[in-house]
Design a protein around this motif. Structure first.
Motif, PDB file in Angstrom:
ATOM      1  N   GLU A  79      19.815   0.336   9.595  1.00  0.00           N
ATOM      2  CA  GLU A  79      19.037  -0.329  10.637  1.00  0.00           C
ATOM      3  C   GLU A  79      17.929  -1.108   9.941  1.00  0.00           C
ATOM      4  N   GLY A  80      17.316  -2.005  10.694  1.00  0.00           N
ATOM      5  CA  GLY A  80      16.207  -2.760  10.133  1.00  0.00           C
ATOM      6  C   GLY A  80      15.016  -1.862   9.830  1.00  0.00           C
ATOM      7  N   VAL A  81      14.426  -2.047   8.658  1.00  0.00           N
ATOM      8  CA  VAL A  81      13.260  -1.279   8.237  1.00  0.00           C
ATOM      9  C   VAL A  81      12.253  -2.249   7.623  1.00  0.00           C
ATOM     10  N   PHE A  82      10.995  -2.144   8.039  1.00  0.00           N
ATOM     11  CA  PHE A  82       9.919  -2.934   7.448  1.00  0.00           C
ATOM     12  C   PHE A  82       9.231  -2.053   6.417  1.00  0.00           C
ATOM     13  N   SER A  83       9.376  -2.404   5.135  1.00  0.00           N
ATOM     14  CA  SER A  83       8.819  -1.597   4.050  1.00  0.00           C
ATOM     15  C   SER A  83       7.642  -2.306   3.413  1.00  0.00           C
TER      16      SER A  83
ATOM     17  N   ASP B  77      -9.762  -0.384  -4.130  1.00  0.00           N
ATOM     18  CA  ASP B  77      -9.397  -0.996  -5.407  1.00  0.00           C
ATOM     19  C   ASP B  77      -8.470  -0.098  -6.225  1.00  0.00           C
ATOM     20  N   GLY B  78      -7.287  -0.626  -6.544  1.00  0.00           N
ATOM     21  CA  GLY B  78      -6.325   0.091  -7.377  1.00  0.00           C
ATOM     22  C   GLY B  78      -5.420   1.051  -6.637  1.00  0.00           C
ATOM     23  N   GLU B  79      -5.697   1.337  -5.357  1.00  0.00           N
ATOM     24  CA  GLU B  79      -4.824   2.232  -4.596  1.00  0.00           C
ATOM     25  C   GLU B  79      -3.548   1.495  -4.192  1.00  0.00           C
ATOM     26  N   LYS B  80      -2.427   2.189  -4.277  1.00  0.00           N
ATOM     27  CA  LYS B  80      -1.153   1.634  -3.811  1.00  0.00           C
ATOM     28  C   LYS B  80      -0.776   2.336  -2.518  1.00  0.00           C
ATOM     29  N   HIS B  81      -0.564   1.569  -1.470  1.00  0.00           N
ATOM     30  CA  HIS B  81      -0.163   2.118  -0.177  1.00  0.00           C
ATOM     31  C   HIS B  81       1.291   1.722   0.077  1.00  0.00           C
ATOM     32  N   SER B  82       2.107   2.677   0.480  1.00  0.00           N
ATOM     33  CA  SER B  82       3.521   2.443   0.770  1.00  0.00           C
ATOM     34  C   SER B  82       3.873   3.113   2.086  1.00  0.00           C
ATOM     35  N   PHE B  83       4.622   2.376   2.925  1.00  0.00           N
ATOM     36  CA  PHE B  83       5.102   2.965   4.173  1.00  0.00           C
ATOM     37  C   PHE B  83       6.284   2.184   4.698  1.00  0.00           C
ATOM     38  N   ASP B  84       7.010   2.818   5.620  1.00  0.00           N
ATOM     39  CA  ASP B  84       8.171   2.207   6.268  1.00  0.00           C
ATOM     40  C   ASP B  84       7.986   2.282   7.776  1.00  0.00           C
ATOM     41  N   LEU B  85       8.386   1.227   8.476  1.00  0.00           N
ATOM     42  CA  LEU B  85       8.361   1.208   9.939  1.00  0.00           C
ATOM     43  C   LEU B  85       9.749   0.873  10.462  1.00  0.00           C
ATOM     44  N   CYS B  86      10.176   1.582  11.512  1.00  0.00           N
ATOM     45  CA  CYS B  86      11.418   1.216  12.191  1.00  0.00           C
ATOM     46  C   CYS B  86      11.160  -0.103  12.934  1.00  0.00           C
ATOM     47  N   GLU B  87      12.197  -0.735  13.408  1.00  0.00           N
ATOM     48  CA  GLU B  87      12.049  -2.039  14.058  1.00  0.00           C
ATOM     49  C   GLU B  87      11.203  -1.960  15.323  1.00  0.00           C
ATOM     50  N   THR B  88      11.325  -0.887  16.075  1.00  0.00           N
ATOM     51  CA  THR B  88      10.535  -0.725  17.302  1.00  0.00           C
ATOM     52  C   THR B  88       9.044  -0.658  16.983  1.00  0.00           C
ATOM     53  N   CYS B  89       8.671   0.130  15.987  1.00  0.00           N
ATOM     54  CA  CYS B  89       7.260   0.246  15.618  1.00  0.00           C
ATOM     55  C   CYS B  89       6.737  -1.050  15.010  1.00  0.00           C
ATOM     56  N   TYR B  90       7.582  -1.754  14.278  1.00  0.00           N
ATOM     57  CA  TYR B  90       7.196  -3.058  13.736  1.00  0.00           C
ATOM     58  C   TYR B  90       6.895  -4.029  14.884  1.00  0.00           C
ATOM     59  N   ASP B  91       7.750  -4.040  15.890  1.00  0.00           N
ATOM     60  CA  ASP B  91       7.528  -4.911  17.047  1.00  0.00           C
ATOM     61  C   ASP B  91       6.223  -4.564  17.759  1.00  0.00           C
ATOM     62  N   GLU B  92       5.908  -3.273  17.879  1.00  0.00           N
ATOM     63  CA  GLU B  92       4.639  -2.845  18.480  1.00  0.00           C
ATOM     64  C   GLU B  92       3.458  -3.348  17.654  1.00  0.00           C
ATOM     65  N   LEU B  93       3.577  -3.260  16.343  1.00  0.00           N
ATOM     66  CA  LEU B  93       2.518  -3.739  15.458  1.00  0.00           C
ATOM     67  C   LEU B  93       2.286  -5.233  15.668  1.00  0.00           C
ATOM     68  N   LEU B  94       3.353  -6.008  15.701  1.00  0.00           N
ATOM     69  CA  LEU B  94       3.221  -7.457  15.903  1.00  0.00           C
ATOM     70  C   LEU B  94       2.549  -7.783  17.229  1.00  0.00           C
ATOM     71  N   ARG B  95       2.903  -7.060  18.282  1.00  0.00           N
ATOM     72  CA  ARG B  95       2.301  -7.316  19.594  1.00  0.00           C
ATOM     73  C   ARG B  95       0.806  -7.013  19.616  1.00  0.00           C
ATOM     74  N   SER B  96       0.320  -6.198  18.681  1.00  0.00           N
ATOM     75  CA  SER B  96      -1.094  -5.845  18.653  1.00  0.00           C
ATOM     76  C   SER B  96      -1.955  -6.894  17.944  1.00  0.00           C
ATOM     77  N   PHE B  97      -1.343  -7.872  17.294  1.00  0.00           N
ATOM     78  CA  PHE B  97      -2.092  -8.890  16.557  1.00  0.00           C
ATOM     79  C   PHE B  97      -2.856  -9.810  17.504  1.00  0.00           C
ATOM     80  N   MET B  98      -4.107 -10.104  17.176  1.00  0.00           N
ATOM     81  CA  MET B  98      -4.894 -11.086  17.924  1.00  0.00           C
ATOM     82  C   MET B  98      -4.398 -12.499  17.618  1.00  0.00           C
ATOM     83  N   VAL B  99      -3.999 -12.724  16.378  1.00  0.00           N
ATOM     84  CA  VAL B  99      -3.419 -14.000  15.953  1.00  0.00           C
ATOM     85  C   VAL B  99      -1.956 -13.716  15.634  1.00  0.00           C
ATOM     86  N   PRO B 100      -1.025 -14.353  16.348  1.00  0.00           N
ATOM     87  CA  PRO B 100       0.397 -14.042  16.141  1.00  0.00           C
ATOM     88  C   PRO B 100       0.851 -14.308  14.703  1.00  0.00           C
TER      89      PRO B 100
END
Length: 77
Positions: free
Chosen positions: A33-37, A49-72
């Protein structure tokens, strides 16, 4: 005479959405399935500074994140 080289390989066997906990099916090391990594290392002008952050989002959660943007986000294609 045979010479051998030891190789270590890593293969993804499970992906879990960091937001909702959904398990994304993985077959032969490939997400089915689609995954946003995200793998991001913060730079000098950050309090992270210097921290590495890694995460994965399913497509549904990615879509929710996009809808929360003030600037598309810019989306092509």
């Amino acid at each position: 005479m045979r010479q051998y080289q030891m190789k270590e390989t890593k293969e993804v066997n499970k992906i879990i959405c960091n937001k909702c906990g959904k398990e994304i099916p993985v077959i032969n090391g490939r997400a089915e399935e689609g995954v946003f990594s995200v793998d991001y290392t913060w730079g000098y002008f950050s309090e992270k500074d210097g921290e590495k952050h890694s995460f994965d989002l399913c497509e549904t959660c990615y879509d929710e994140l996009l809808r929360s943007f003030m600037v598309p986000a810019e989306i092509e294609g």
